[in-house]
Design a protein around this motif. Structure first.
Motif, PDB file in Angstrom:
ATOM      1  N   THR A 168       0.808  -1.229   0.000  1.00  0.00           N
ATOM      2  CA  THR A 168       0.000   0.000   0.000  1.00  0.00           C
ATOM      3  C   THR A 168       0.835   1.270   0.000  1.00  0.00           C
ATOM      4  O   THR A 168       0.298   2.353   0.162  1.00  0.00           O
ATOM      5  CB  THR A 168      -0.935   0.015   1.228  1.00  0.00           C
ATOM      6  N   GLY A 169       2.129   1.153  -0.162  1.00  0.00           N
ATOM      7  CA  GLY A 169       2.982   2.349  -0.157  1.00  0.00           C
ATOM      8  C   GLY A 169       4.292   2.087   0.564  1.00  0.00           C
ATOM      9  O   GLY A 169       4.965   1.112   0.295  1.00  0.00           O
ATOM     10  N   TRP A 170       4.609   2.966   1.510  1.00  0.00           N
ATOM     11  CA  TRP A 170       5.866   2.865   2.244  1.00  0.00           C
ATOM     12  C   TRP A 170       5.583   2.802   3.740  1.00  0.00           C
ATOM     13  O   TRP A 170       4.669   3.455   4.237  1.00  0.00           O
ATOM     14  CB  TRP A 170       6.757   4.073   1.964  1.00  0.00           C
ATOM     15  N   GLN A 171       6.382   2.040   4.445  1.00  0.00           N
ATOM     16  CA  GLN A 171       6.265   1.923   5.893  1.00  0.00           C
ATOM     17  C   GLN A 171       7.571   2.378   6.529  1.00  0.00           C
ATOM     18  O   GLN A 171       8.645   1.925   6.148  1.00  0.00           O
ATOM     19  CB  GLN A 171       5.977   0.484   6.298  1.00  0.00           C
ATOM     20  N   SER A 172       7.471   3.299   7.498  1.00  0.00           N
ATOM     21  CA  SER A 172       8.651   3.787   8.220  1.00  0.00           C
ATOM     22  C   SER A 172       8.862   2.974   9.486  1.00  0.00           C
ATOM     23  O   SER A 172       7.903   2.601  10.158  1.00  0.00           O
ATOM     24  CB  SER A 172       8.477   5.260   8.610  1.00  0.00           C
ATOM     25  N   SER A 173      10.112   2.735   9.802  1.00  0.00           N
ATOM     26  CA  SER A 173      10.475   2.027  11.029  1.00  0.00           C
ATOM     27  C   SER A 173      11.675   2.721  11.665  1.00  0.00           C
ATOM     28  O   SER A 173      12.569   3.184  10.958  1.00  0.00           O
ATOM     29  CB  SER A 173      10.868   0.583  10.743  1.00  0.00           C
ATOM     30  N   VAL A 174      11.694   2.766  12.992  1.00  0.00           N
ATOM     31  CA  VAL A 174      12.851   3.286  13.709  1.00  0.00           C
ATOM     32  C   VAL A 174      13.907   2.185  13.728  1.00  0.00           C
ATOM     33  O   VAL A 174      13.632   1.066  14.160  1.00  0.00           O
ATOM     34  CB  VAL A 174      12.478   3.719  15.146  1.00  0.00           C
ATOM     35  N   VAL A 175      15.115   2.509  13.241  1.00  0.00           N
ATOM     36  CA  VAL A 175      16.190   1.520  13.203  1.00  0.00           C
ATOM     37  C   VAL A 175      17.283   1.805  14.233  1.00  0.00           C
ATOM     38  O   VAL A 175      18.218   1.042  14.368  1.00  0.00           O
ATOM     39  CB  VAL A 175      16.821   1.421  11.799  1.00  0.00           C
ATOM     40  N   GLY A 176      17.148   2.912  14.941  1.00  0.00           N
ATOM     41  CA  GLY A 176      18.127   3.281  15.953  1.00  0.00           C
ATOM     42  C   GLY A 176      17.936   4.728  16.349  1.00  0.00           C
ATOM     43  O   GLY A 176      16.941   5.358  15.968  1.00  0.00           O
ATOM     44  N   HIS A 177      18.883   5.248  17.108  1.00  0.00           N
ATOM     45  CA  HIS A 177      18.814   6.630  17.581  1.00  0.00           C
ATOM     46  C   HIS A 177      20.192   7.278  17.470  1.00  0.00           C
ATOM     47  O   HIS A 177      21.209   6.604  17.575  1.00  0.00           O
ATOM     48  CB  HIS A 177      18.352   6.706  19.037  1.00  0.00           C
ATOM     49  N   TYR A 178      20.174   8.581  17.253  1.00  0.00           N
ATOM     50  CA  TYR A 178      21.388   9.380  17.327  1.00  0.00           C
ATOM     51  C   TYR A 178      21.246  10.260  18.560  1.00  0.00           C
ATOM     52  O   TYR A 178      20.244  10.959  18.721  1.00  0.00           O
ATOM     53  CB  TYR A 178      21.571  10.243  16.073  1.00  0.00           C
ATOM     54  N   VAL A 179      22.219  10.208  19.458  1.00  0.00           N
ATOM     55  CA  VAL A 179      22.226  11.049  20.652  1.00  0.00           C
ATOM     56  C   VAL A 179      23.368  12.045  20.510  1.00  0.00           C
ATOM     57  O   VAL A 179      24.540  11.653  20.485  1.00  0.00           O
ATOM     58  CB  VAL A 179      22.389  10.209  21.940  1.00  0.00           C
ATOM     59  N   ALA A 180      23.010  13.309  20.385  1.00  0.00           N
ATOM     60  CA  ALA A 180      24.012  14.372  20.258  1.00  0.00           C
ATOM     61  C   ALA A 180      24.514  14.736  21.654  1.00  0.00           C
ATOM     62  O   ALA A 180      23.923  14.344  22.666  1.00  0.00           O
ATOM     63  CB  ALA A 180      23.401  15.598  19.592  1.00  0.00           C
ATOM     64  N   ASP A 181      25.583  15.496  21.712  1.00  0.00           N
ATOM     65  CA  ASP A 181      26.053  15.985  23.008  1.00  0.00           C
ATOM     66  C   ASP A 181      25.244  17.195  23.451  1.00  0.00           C
ATOM     67  O   ASP A 181      24.867  17.293  24.624  1.00  0.00           O
ATOM     68  CB  ASP A 181      27.544  16.332  22.944  1.00  0.00           C
ATOM     69  N   PHE A 182      24.969  18.112  22.496  1.00  0.00           N
ATOM     70  CA  PHE A 182      24.247  19.349  22.835  1.00  0.00           C
ATOM     71  C   PHE A 182      23.361  19.775  21.670  1.00  0.00           C
ATOM     72  O   PHE A 182      23.679  19.510  20.509  1.00  0.00           O
ATOM     73  CB  PHE A 182      25.225  20.506  23.108  1.00  0.00           C
ATOM     74  N   ALA A 183      22.282  20.457  22.016  1.00  0.00           N
ATOM     75  CA  ALA A 183      21.473  21.188  21.039  1.00  0.00           C
ATOM     76  C   ALA A 183      21.174  22.530  21.682  1.00  0.00           C
ATOM     77  O   ALA A 183      21.050  22.638  22.908  1.00  0.00           O
ATOM     78  CB  ALA A 183      20.187  20.446  20.719  1.00  0.00           C
ATOM     79  N   TYR A 184      21.094  23.575  20.873  1.00  0.00           N
ATOM     80  CA  TYR A 184      20.765  24.908  21.382  1.00  0.00           C
ATOM     81  C   TYR A 184      20.317  25.782  20.226  1.00  0.00           C
ATOM     82  O   TYR A 184      20.417  25.385  19.056  1.00  0.00           O
ATOM     83  CB  TYR A 184      21.962  25.539  22.106  1.00  0.00           C
ATOM     84  N   LEU A 185      19.795  26.953  20.552  1.00  0.00           N
ATOM     85  CA  LEU A 185      19.410  27.925  19.542  1.00  0.00           C
ATOM     86  C   LEU A 185      20.498  28.982  19.459  1.00  0.00           C
ATOM     87  O   LEU A 185      20.932  29.509  20.485  1.00  0.00           O
ATOM     88  CB  LEU A 185      18.069  28.580  19.890  1.00  0.00           C
ATOM     89  N   ASN A 186      20.924  29.304  18.237  1.00  0.00           N
ATOM     90  CA  ASN A 186      21.924  30.358  18.069  1.00  0.00           C
ATOM     91  C   ASN A 186      21.245  31.726  18.102  1.00  0.00           C
ATOM     92  O   ASN A 186      20.030  31.827  18.308  1.00  0.00           O
ATOM     93  CB  ASN A 186      22.758  30.138  16.799  1.00  0.00           C
ATOM     94  N   ALA A 187      22.004  32.791  17.882  1.00  0.00           N
ATOM     95  CA  ALA A 187      21.481  34.157  17.974  1.00  0.00           C
ATOM     96  C   ALA A 187      20.376  34.418  16.953  1.00  0.00           C
ATOM     97  O   ALA A 187      19.533  35.294  17.164  1.00  0.00           O
ATOM     98  CB  ALA A 187      22.619  35.164  17.796  1.00  0.00           C
ATOM     99  N   ASN A 188      20.357  33.652  15.850  1.00  0.00           N
ATOM    100  CA  ASN A 188      19.317  33.814  14.828  1.00  0.00           C
ATOM    101  C   ASN A 188      18.091  32.949  15.096  1.00  0.00           C
ATOM    102  O   ASN A 188      17.176  32.903  14.279  1.00  0.00           O
ATOM    103  CB  ASN A 188      19.886  33.465  13.447  1.00  0.00           C
ATOM    104  N   GLY A 189      18.102  32.228  16.213  1.00  0.00           N
ATOM    105  CA  GLY A 189      16.984  31.353  16.552  1.00  0.00           C
ATOM    106  C   GLY A 189      17.016  30.017  15.835  1.00  0.00           C
ATOM    107  O   GLY A 189      16.044  29.268  15.875  1.00  0.00           O
TER     108      GLY A 189
END
Length: 116
Positions: free
Chosen positions: A60-81
Motif C-alpha cells: 500500500t505504499g511505504w512503511q517507516s520504522s525506527v532503526v536506531g537513535h542518534y544522541v548528540a552531546d548538545f542542542a541549542y538555539l543560536n542568535a538567529n533562533g
C-alpha cells in the motif's frame, strides 16, 4: 585486557553536578553556558535523542520504522533562533559516521563537530 576506563581514553568529568563522558565535552558545556549567559545562544539541551528511520515498500505504499537513535552531546538555539546540533569528538567511530550521515540526510541539518 582493558583497565577500567574508556577505550579511547576519555575521562568522565563532572561540572554543575552533571557527569560528562569526557573532559572535552565538559569543557564545551562550560563554554556553551558562558555563551548563554552572554545572550549569544539559548535553550541548551544536553544529550538530545533523535530517532533514525528507514522506509520499506509495502503493498500500500511505504512503511517507516525506527532503526536506531542518534544522541548528540548538545542542542541549542543560536542568535538567529536556528537550532544547532553539536557533537564533541575525539574519535570518529564507524558507527558515529554512519549515524551522522543518516541523521543529516533524514533531518536536512548538519551536525557541528567540535574536535579537541
Amino acid at each position: 585486557m582493558r583497565r577500567n576506563g574508556h577505550k579511547y581514553g576519555a575521562v568522565k568529568t563532572t561540572v554543575d553536578n552533571i557527569t560528562f563522558a569526557s573532559k572535552a565535552e565538559a569543557k564545551r558545556y562550560v563554554e556553551l553556558k558562558l555563551l548563554e549567559k552572554a545572550g549569544r545562544i539559548s535553550h541548551i539541551v544536553l544529550q538530545p535523542k533523535y530517532p533514525l528511520y528507514t522506509q520499506k515498500p509495502t503493498d500500500t505504499g511505504w512503511q517507516s520504522s525506527v532503526v536506531g537513535h542518534y544522541v548528540a552531546d548538545f542542542a541549542y538555539l543560536n542568535a538567529n533562533g536556528e537550532q544547532v546540533i553539536e557533537d564533541v569528538k575525539g574519535m570518529k567511530t564507524a558507527l558515529y559516521r554512519w549515524k551522522k550521515k543518516h541523521f543529516e540526510m533524514q533531518q536536512g541539518q548538519m551536525i557541528t563537530e567540535i574536535t579537541r
